[in-house]
Design a protein around this motif. Structure first.
Motif, PDB file in Angstrom:
ATOM      1  N   CYS A 198       0.864  -1.180   0.000  1.00 46.81           N
ATOM      2  CA  CYS A 198       0.000   0.000   0.000  1.00 46.81           C
ATOM      3  C   CYS A 198       0.900   1.229   0.000  1.00 46.81           C
ATOM      4  CB  CYS A 198      -0.907  -0.003   1.230  1.00 46.81           C
ATOM      5  SG  CYS A 198       0.031   0.216   2.763  1.00 46.81           S
ATOM      6  N   CYS A 239       1.630   3.487   2.197  1.00 48.04           N
ATOM      7  CA  CYS A 239       2.492   3.674   3.368  1.00 48.04           C
ATOM      8  C   CYS A 239       3.412   2.483   3.578  1.00 48.04           C
ATOM      9  CB  CYS A 239       1.663   3.938   4.627  1.00 48.04           C
ATOM     10  SG  CYS A 239       1.043   2.446   5.433  1.00 48.04           S
ATOM     11  N   GLY A 240       3.051   1.352   3.003  1.00 46.87           N
ATOM     12  CA  GLY A 240       3.917   0.184   3.060  1.00 46.87           C
ATOM     13  C   GLY A 240       3.572  -0.829   4.139  1.00 46.87           C
ATOM     14  N   HIS A 241       2.629  -0.485   5.045  1.00 46.40           N
ATOM     15  CA  HIS A 241       2.411  -1.366   6.192  1.00 46.40           C
ATOM     16  C   HIS A 241       1.098  -2.123   6.153  1.00 46.40           C
ATOM     17  CE1 HIS A 241       6.015   0.127   7.969  1.00 46.40           C
ATOM     18  NE2 HIS A 241       5.589   1.372   7.861  1.00 46.40           N
ATOM     19  N   CYS A 242       0.408  -2.078   5.025  1.00 44.49           N
ATOM     20  CA  CYS A 242      -0.867  -2.787   4.926  1.00 44.49           C
ATOM     21  C   CYS A 242      -0.690  -4.249   5.310  1.00 44.49           C
ATOM     22  CB  CYS A 242      -1.391  -2.670   3.494  1.00 44.49           C
ATOM     23  SG  CYS A 242      -2.872  -3.620   3.198  1.00 44.49           S
ATOM     24  N   CYS A 256      -0.889   0.575   9.374  1.00 45.08           N
ATOM     25  CA  CYS A 256      -1.353   1.149   8.110  1.00 45.08           C
ATOM     26  C   CYS A 256      -2.621   1.969   8.320  1.00 45.08           C
ATOM     27  CB  CYS A 256      -1.613   0.049   7.090  1.00 45.08           C
ATOM     28  SG  CYS A 256      -2.356   0.646   5.571  1.00 45.08           S
ATOM     29  N   ARG A 257      -2.618   3.197   7.783  1.00 44.08           N
ATOM     30  CA  ARG A 257      -3.794   4.057   7.863  1.00 44.08           C
ATOM     31  C   ARG A 257      -4.364   4.341   6.471  1.00 44.08           C
ATOM     32  NH1 ARG A 257      -3.790   2.703  12.105  1.00 44.08           N
ATOM     33  NH2 ARG A 257      -3.387   3.692  14.121  1.00 44.08           N
ATOM     34  N   CYS A 258      -3.911   3.586   5.474  1.00 48.12           N
ATOM     35  CA  CYS A 258      -4.384   3.844   4.112  1.00 48.12           C
ATOM     36  C   CYS A 258      -5.836   3.379   3.976  1.00 48.12           C
ATOM     37  CB  CYS A 258      -3.536   3.094   3.080  1.00 48.12           C
ATOM     38  SG  CYS A 258      -1.785   3.463   3.177  1.00 48.12           S
TER      39      CYS A 258
END
Ligand SMILES: [Zn+2]
Length: 499
Positions: free
Chosen positions: A347, A349-352, A359-361
């Motif tokens: 994602c 931010c990278g943390h999905c 992740c906050r996406c």
């Protein structure tokens, strides 16, 4: 009127078509014309040739000199013709006999003092000269590269004078022979990679059948570290393949490094790379990254960050293995049979998906991010993998991974089976060839049909699963594809739904 003709070669893509340099000396006021080169280059060529002849012991004829480069329509990267032009003038003016020119070809840039400077495309020219059975006289610095064309007769020289002494039968040039080229290529080794067993397994399957791969995982999981090790497990290149690679690199801006002979290229262009940088271009068409990766690996890190048009331009070469570049009147074709490797974050931010929930996406943002890779491109990628963050236990475990050499042995065995059976790696099998070579047992067939329905796979994806399953069976040494091979191949398509 006196005439002399000298054989040389132009450079068109990675081909080196013959160019005849005709020199006419006629009556009239002293003049020096060159026909067949752009004006600006003519001036420079005239200056170099005149200065080089004057600086050595020769006479620059005070006559009307006309040089004609034929055929007229070839691209002529012109400084290479300095040497043949100078020799033609010497022959036409009677300072050198013409007969010794027979059976020779010449190329080389002249310095103002008559030294020979290297030119581009020496290997391509040497291959063409070998084909017509001529000896090839060229600047000394080009000799190691030209000599890669085994059996070519290469006569390197340092100066114009040395070439003349050779042709006059005074001091023959020594034929250049390549020293034994040693050394296995040095890629980083998989032995340093702890854990990531599933990823390493998938890369082995990809190497065995020349399949394309997309690795998806958060930053810091070693995706690029894994990619850099990938060429080290690919099968050894044949001489023909190595020559193609060397020929392409020898016409590129950076040139061919003889030390990298037989080493599979690994190209990793940055995501800011332009279309021409990636696929090739320029007024004198030069190969782009996809051609420099020919017979090797093209690795695109942060795939969604690449310009979408640039990515779309990859689709055609991924299927055909070549690329055509048209610029005004000039057109060139370059081979581009690369193995495609790519990596991306799950994602923006990278943390999905990580356990800490960082992740906050929003789902929309994630969908938009993945949507930058078009469906047709995603469809063409055989293997899609999640690269998870390594568990702490894996990182501190003292066990080393398996060495690249050990993996490569299995890969080579699987690839040999493919070459014997069908003459090409599994990734290149056409639809009809799949029918012939990828028969599955009943259980495997049922599994595949069930997965197609459940994962909503396209017909294209169906064929890709079979090709990958074929490679898995080849690694196992199986003639028939069994259900377990199909099951593993389906695993590599699980992420399809998210594109
Ligand atoms: Zn995120």
């Amino acid at each position: 009127m006196s005439v002399a003709t000298v054989a040389s070669r132009a450079l068109a893509g990675i081909d080196a078509p013959e160019v005849t340099v005709e020199v006419h000396l006629g009556p009239g006021l002293p003049a020096f014309h060159i026909v067949g080169l752009p004006d600006a280059e003519v001036r420079e060529a005239r200056d170099r040739v005149r200065a080089a002849l004057n600086h050595t012991r020769f006479e620059f004829p005070a006559r009307r000199i006309t040089v004609n480069l034929a055929p007229a329509e070839l691209p002529k990267d012109s400084s290479r013709f300095d040497l043949p032009i100078a020799l033609g003038i010497l022959a036409a003016s009677g300072q050198l006999a013409l007969e010794p020119f027979v059976g020779h070809e010449f190329a080389g840039e002249l310095s103002l003092t008559g030294e020979l400077r290297p030119v581009r495309g020496a290997l391509a020219m040497a291959l063409s000269a070998r084909q017509v059975g001529r000896a090839f006289v060229l600047p000394y610095d080009n000799a190691p590269q030209a000599a890669l064309a085994e059996g070519a007769r290469i006569f390197p020289a340092r100066t114009l004078l040395e070439v003349v002494a050779h042709l006059a039968g005074e001091v023959p040039l020594e034929q250049f022979s390549a020293e034994a080229r040693a050394g296995s290529p040095l890629y980083p080794d998989f032995v340093d990679v702890k854990g990531q067993q599933q990823v390493k397994r998938a890369l082995e399957v990809a190497a065995a059948g020349a399949h394309s791969v997309l690795m998806i995982g958060p930053p810091g999981t070693g995706k690029s570290m894994l990619a850099a090790r990938f060429p080290g497990i690919l099968p050894q290149m044949s001489e023909v393949e190595a020559l193609e690679v060397a020929a392409i690199h020898s016409v590129s801006n950076s040139g061919f490094d003889v030390q990298r002979w037989r080493e599979r290229p690994f190209r990793a262009p940055h995501h800011s790379a332009s279309g021409p940088a990636l696929v090739g271009g320029g007024n004198l068409p030069r190969p782009g990254e996809i051609s420099l990766a020919h017979q090797g690996v093209l690795f695109l890190d942060e795939l969604p960050e690449f310009d979408r048009d640039v990515l779309e331009a990859l689709r055609e070469p991924m299927e055909s293995g070549r690329v055509s570049i048209a610029r005004a009147a000039r057109q060139a074709q370059f081979p581009a049979r690369f193995q495609f490797l790519a990596a991306m974050n799950p994602c923006p931010c990278g943390h999905c998906g990580d356990r800490a929930g960082r992740c906050r996406c929003t789902p929309e943002r994630i969908a938009r991010y993945r949507g930058r890779i078009s469906g047709p491109l995603a469809d063409r990628i055989d293997i899609k993998l999640e690269v998870p963050a390594p568990r702490e236990a894996e990182l501190v475990a003292p066990v080393a991974g398996e060495s690249s050499d050990a993996i490569k042995k299995r890969v080579e065995k699987a690839r040999e089976a493919q070459m014997r059976r069908q003459g090409k790696p599994n990734a290149l099998l056409g639809t009809r060839e799949i029918d012939r070579h990828c028969a599955t047992d009943r259980e495997g067939d049922q599994l595949l049909r069930h997965a197609l329905a459940r994962l909503l796979l396209s017909a294209r994806a169906y064929h890709r699963v079979l090709r990958v399953a074929r490679s898995i069976a080849d690694l196992a040494g199986n003639t028939a594809i069994a259900a377990e091979h199909i099951a593993e191949a389906i695993q590599y398509r699980r992420l399809d739904a998210s594109f």
